[in-house]
Write a protein that holds these residues in place. Sequence first.
Motif, PDB file in Angstrom:
ATOM      1  N   ALA A 144       0.895  -1.083   0.128  1.00  0.00           N
ATOM      2  CA  ALA A 144      -0.074  -0.034   0.061  1.00  0.00           C
ATOM      3  C   ALA A 144       0.957   1.303   0.154  1.00  0.00           C
ATOM      4  CB  ALA A 144      -0.943   0.027   1.501  1.00  0.00           C
ATOM      5  N   ALA A 145       2.256   1.133   0.243  1.00  0.00           N
ATOM      6  CA  ALA A 145       3.016   2.351   0.462  1.00  0.00           C
ATOM      7  C   ALA A 145       3.034   2.981  -1.210  1.00  0.00           C
ATOM      8  CB  ALA A 145       4.396   1.972   1.000  1.00  0.00           C
ATOM      9  N   GLU A 146       3.538   4.102  -1.001  1.00  0.00           N
ATOM     10  CA  GLU A 146       3.407   4.975  -2.382  1.00  0.00           C
ATOM     11  C   GLU A 146       4.720   4.389  -3.283  1.00  0.00           C
ATOM     12  OE1 GLU A 146       3.825   9.471  -3.809  1.00  0.00           O
ATOM     13  OE2 GLU A 146       3.521   9.117  -1.898  1.00  0.00           O
ATOM     14  N   GLU A 147       5.685   4.163  -2.655  1.00  0.00           N
ATOM     15  CA  GLU A 147       6.822   3.783  -3.333  1.00  0.00           C
ATOM     16  C   GLU A 147       7.057   2.462  -3.586  1.00  0.00           C
ATOM     17  OE1 GLU A 147       7.870   3.473   1.056  1.00  0.00           O
ATOM     18  OE2 GLU A 147       6.739   4.842  -0.219  1.00  0.00           O
ATOM     19  N   SER A 148       5.977   1.465  -3.199  1.00  0.00           N
ATOM     20  CA  SER A 148       6.019   0.173  -3.558  1.00  0.00           C
ATOM     21  C   SER A 148       6.277  -0.326  -4.912  1.00  0.00           C
ATOM     22  CB  SER A 148       4.679  -0.303  -2.950  1.00  0.00           C
ATOM     23  OG  SER A 148       4.850  -1.844  -3.178  1.00  0.00           O
ATOM     24  N   PRO A 149       5.406   0.179  -5.913  1.00  0.00           N
ATOM     25  CA  PRO A 149       5.409  -0.308  -7.219  1.00  0.00           C
ATOM     26  C   PRO A 149       7.009   0.079  -7.820  1.00  0.00           C
ATOM     27  CG  PRO A 149       3.403   0.919  -7.022  1.00  0.00           C
ATOM     28  CD  PRO A 149       4.114   1.144  -5.742  1.00  0.00           C
ATOM     29  N   PHE A 201       9.786   0.232  -5.948  1.00  0.00           N
ATOM     30  CA  PHE A 201      10.713  -0.553  -5.327  1.00  0.00           C
ATOM     31  C   PHE A 201      10.673  -1.978  -6.079  1.00  0.00           C
ATOM     32  CE2 PHE A 201      11.823  -3.276  -1.700  1.00  0.00           C
ATOM     33  CZ  PHE A 201      12.811  -3.199  -1.651  1.00  0.00           C
ATOM     34  N   ASN A 202       9.330  -2.514  -6.190  1.00  0.00           N
ATOM     35  CA  ASN A 202       9.226  -4.015  -6.631  1.00  0.00           C
ATOM     36  C   ASN A 202       9.812  -4.182  -8.189  1.00  0.00           C
ATOM     37  OD1 ASN A 202       8.277  -5.331  -4.575  1.00  0.00           O
ATOM     38  ND2 ASN A 202       6.006  -4.872  -5.027  1.00  0.00           N
ATOM     39  N   LEU A 203       9.903  -3.129  -8.923  1.00  0.00           N
ATOM     40  CA  LEU A 203      10.361  -2.769 -10.317  1.00  0.00           C
ATOM     41  C   LEU A 203      11.657  -3.343 -10.092  1.00  0.00           C
ATOM     42  CD1 LEU A 203       8.672  -0.122 -12.298  1.00  0.00           C
ATOM     43  CD2 LEU A 203       8.576  -2.874 -12.888  1.00  0.00           C
ATOM     44  N   MET A 204      12.411  -2.533  -9.011  1.00  0.00           N
ATOM     45  CA  MET A 204      13.859  -2.467  -8.835  1.00  0.00           C
ATOM     46  C   MET A 204      14.140  -3.918  -8.402  1.00  0.00           C
ATOM     47  SD  MET A 204      16.368  -0.482  -6.432  1.00  0.00           S
ATOM     48  CE  MET A 204      15.922  -1.598  -4.748  1.00  0.00           C
ATOM     49  N   LEU A 205      13.407  -4.640  -7.459  1.00  0.00           N
ATOM     50  CA  LEU A 205      13.741  -6.103  -7.127  1.00  0.00           C
ATOM     51  C   LEU A 205      13.493  -6.821  -8.273  1.00  0.00           C
ATOM     52  CD1 LEU A 205      11.921  -6.494  -3.746  1.00  0.00           C
ATOM     53  CD2 LEU A 205      14.349  -6.015  -4.077  1.00  0.00           C
ATOM     54  N   ASN A 206      12.614  -6.603  -9.204  1.00  0.00           N
ATOM     55  CA  ASN A 206      12.277  -7.668 -10.327  1.00  0.00           C
ATOM     56  C   ASN A 206      13.660  -7.666 -11.127  1.00  0.00           C
ATOM     57  OD1 ASN A 206      10.623  -9.473 -11.681  1.00  0.00           O
ATOM     58  ND2 ASN A 206      10.884  -7.718 -13.308  1.00  0.00           N
ATOM     59  N   SER A 207      14.350  -6.317 -11.341  1.00  0.00           N
ATOM     60  CA  SER A 207      15.494  -6.272 -12.101  1.00  0.00           C
ATOM     61  C   SER A 207      16.500  -7.098 -11.592  1.00  0.00           C
ATOM     62  CB  SER A 207      15.967  -4.877 -12.282  1.00  0.00           C
ATOM     63  OG  SER A 207      16.892  -4.764 -13.148  1.00  0.00           O
ATOM     64  N   ILE A 208      16.794  -6.848 -10.233  1.00  0.00           N
ATOM     65  CA  ILE A 208      17.798  -7.860  -9.469  1.00  0.00           C
ATOM     66  C   ILE A 208      17.414  -9.396  -9.569  1.00  0.00           C
ATOM     67  CG2 ILE A 208      19.028  -7.952  -7.348  1.00  0.00           C
ATOM     68  CD1 ILE A 208      18.366  -5.178  -6.673  1.00  0.00           C
ATOM     69  N   LYS A 257      -2.820  -9.907  -1.668  1.00  0.00           N
ATOM     70  CA  LYS A 257      -2.707 -10.863  -2.544  1.00  0.00           C
ATOM     71  C   LYS A 257      -2.821 -10.424  -4.019  1.00  0.00           C
ATOM     72  CE  LYS A 257      -4.832 -15.402  -2.930  1.00  0.00           C
ATOM     73  NZ  LYS A 257      -4.847 -15.481  -4.486  1.00  0.00           N
ATOM     74  N   ARG A 258      -3.605  -9.631  -4.109  1.00  0.00           N
ATOM     75  CA  ARG A 258      -3.735  -9.292  -5.615  1.00  0.00           C
ATOM     76  C   ARG A 258      -2.454  -8.828  -6.296  1.00  0.00           C
ATOM     77  NH1 ARG A 258      -8.042  -4.553  -7.143  1.00  0.00           N
ATOM     78  NH2 ARG A 258      -6.487  -3.187  -5.838  1.00  0.00           N
ATOM     79  N   THR A 259      -1.758  -8.051  -5.666  1.00  0.00           N
ATOM     80  CA  THR A 259      -0.374  -7.634  -5.825  1.00  0.00           C
ATOM     81  C   THR A 259       0.734  -8.776  -6.010  1.00  0.00           C
ATOM     82  OG1 THR A 259      -0.731  -5.401  -5.142  1.00  0.00           O
ATOM     83  CG2 THR A 259       1.748  -6.266  -5.627  1.00  0.00           C
ATOM     84  N   ALA A 260       0.660  -9.604  -4.772  1.00  0.00           N
ATOM     85  CA  ALA A 260       1.523 -10.803  -4.524  1.00  0.00           C
ATOM     86  C   ALA A 260       1.312 -11.876  -5.613  1.00  0.00           C
ATOM     87  CB  ALA A 260       1.175 -11.383  -3.343  1.00  0.00           C
ATOM     88  N   ASP A 261       0.136 -11.865  -6.340  1.00  0.00           N
ATOM     89  CA  ASP A 261      -0.074 -12.793  -7.411  1.00  0.00           C
ATOM     90  C   ASP A 261       0.353 -12.628  -8.569  1.00  0.00           C
ATOM     91  OD1 ASP A 261      -1.889 -14.448  -5.939  1.00  0.00           O
ATOM     92  OD2 ASP A 261      -3.618 -13.523  -6.551  1.00  0.00           O
ATOM     93  N   ASN A 262       1.205 -11.392  -8.840  1.00  0.00           N
ATOM     94  CA  ASN A 262       1.823 -10.930 -10.038  1.00  0.00           C
ATOM     95  C   ASN A 262       3.390 -10.915  -9.665  1.00  0.00           C
ATOM     96  OD1 ASN A 262      -0.413 -10.522 -11.726  1.00  0.00           O
ATOM     97  ND2 ASN A 262      -1.165  -8.803 -10.537  1.00  0.00           N
ATOM     98  N   LEU A 263       3.799 -11.139  -8.686  1.00  0.00           N
ATOM     99  CA  LEU A 263       5.193 -11.307  -8.369  1.00  0.00           C
ATOM    100  C   LEU A 263       5.878 -12.732  -8.247  1.00  0.00           C
ATOM    101  CD1 LEU A 263       5.157  -8.735  -5.457  1.00  0.00           C
ATOM    102  CD2 LEU A 263       5.776  -8.381  -7.783  1.00  0.00           C
ATOM    103  N   PRO A 264       7.179 -12.823  -8.926  1.00  0.00           N
ATOM    104  CA  PRO A 264       7.699 -14.158  -9.026  1.00  0.00           C
ATOM    105  C   PRO A 264       8.363 -14.632  -7.941  1.00  0.00           C
ATOM    106  CG  PRO A 264       9.205 -12.527  -9.890  1.00  0.00           C
ATOM    107  CD  PRO A 264       7.648 -11.888  -9.681  1.00  0.00           C
ATOM    108  N   TRP A 265       8.718 -13.859  -6.758  1.00  0.00           N
ATOM    109  CA  TRP A 265       9.315 -14.415  -5.665  1.00  0.00           C
ATOM    110  C   TRP A 265       8.465 -14.901  -4.469  1.00  0.00           C
ATOM    111  CZ3 TRP A 265      10.587  -9.479  -7.893  1.00  0.00           C
ATOM    112  CH2 TRP A 265       9.782  -8.339  -7.036  1.00  0.00           C
ATOM    113  N   ILE A 266       8.950 -15.071  -3.524  1.00  0.00           N
ATOM    114  CA  ILE A 266       7.936 -15.609  -2.213  1.00  0.00           C
ATOM    115  C   ILE A 266       7.695 -14.331  -1.671  1.00  0.00           C
ATOM    116  CG2 ILE A 266       8.300 -16.791  -0.065  1.00  0.00           C
ATOM    117  CD1 ILE A 266      10.382 -18.621  -1.216  1.00  0.00           C
ATOM    118  N   THR A 267       6.269 -14.394  -1.396  1.00  0.00           N
ATOM    119  CA  THR A 267       5.722 -13.379  -0.864  1.00  0.00           C
ATOM    120  C   THR A 267       4.689 -13.638   0.294  1.00  0.00           C
ATOM    121  OG1 THR A 267       3.666 -13.376  -2.337  1.00  0.00           O
ATOM    122  CG2 THR A 267       5.680 -12.094  -2.779  1.00  0.00           C
TER     123      THR A 267
END
Length: 351
Positions: A253-258, A260-267, A291-301
């Motif tokens: 829900a944090a403003e910077e989350s999207p 930040f997750n893009l940066m994590l995805n690159s790594i 859950k709606r966000t977590a379903d689209n992430l490739p790592w463990i959430t």
Amino acid sequence: MNNIRILSAAALTGLLVLSGCGNGNKWTVKGQLDPAAGKMVAVEASDNGRWYVLDSVKVDDSGKFSYSREAMGYPDVYRLRNDNVTVYFPIDSIETVTVTREGERYALSGSSQSEMMMKADSIIAQRIPEAEKKNELARLILTDPASITSYYVINRKVGGEPLFDPSVKKDIRVIGAVANAYNEQRPADPRSAYLKRLYLSSRRQAGEGGTAMIANEISSPEINLYDNTGVRRSLNELASQGKVVVLNFTSYAAEESPAFNLMLNSIYEKYHGAGLEIYQVALDEDEYNWKRTADNLPWITVINDAHNSGQVLIDYNVGSIPTVFILNRNGDVVERVTDLGELEKLVAKYM
């Protein structure tokens, strides 16, 4: 990506009264003290537990009073005291805090720290088992460990005994969380040095040895929470597989989350094939949106919502989001990442 959000204190519902605004570079405390009507009340400050008189204020015959003082430049806890009244109140800057007391009941308002202190004192006053009381206080502290209220709680005594005993290992972790937060977020505050000394001397009392701050020496305390598919995921089990793990505490829900997750995805895309895993702990209260966000992430959430214990946050001294650690292939925490722009370089060091 150096944008860090401090975890905010939960809103308190209860007895609140009207408050005013500060005056120039001064803070103000005012209100109603019926037990002290017509008397002088001392305004006192503390030097790391040693209370001394700053000034006095006359309470009129109707119980009303008002007192202002030049701001010190850093937060502090003060108290009003005479034979009939002792009331603690926090000052964060140049705000006005309103105090009302009638008999044994009192209320503070005017700032978020006033509300947080009211919440802390209401927990302290509860007739519940001591362990449960300290768990509630620890969860409150972790909403804002660098706050003056957190400092107040870990130094509070009840019946002459400290609420958080420096000789008790579990209590040391809470003291360490506050010491770390002050060290990182309030380095110029005179309490920061005191808290560091308190924490280090506490470790020596408990026979743990060492002089490093707790955030730099964690040996992977366990986290075992449900992921977005309803399966429990163990951090220790993941760490035992010989992988490098990025452990991240965040809130979707944090403003910077999207970003930040893009940066994590690159790594993740760059190093996953070489043995990198990400274990992301979300602190969201809205499980559906998580859950709606977590379903689209490739790592463990996994999610550590308000219904779960705050012990995980205590173990890792989480006081702001995002908080990031790196575990090496032996499962040891080897980095607490304070500059998120350096994350990829630090990950590469352990691959």
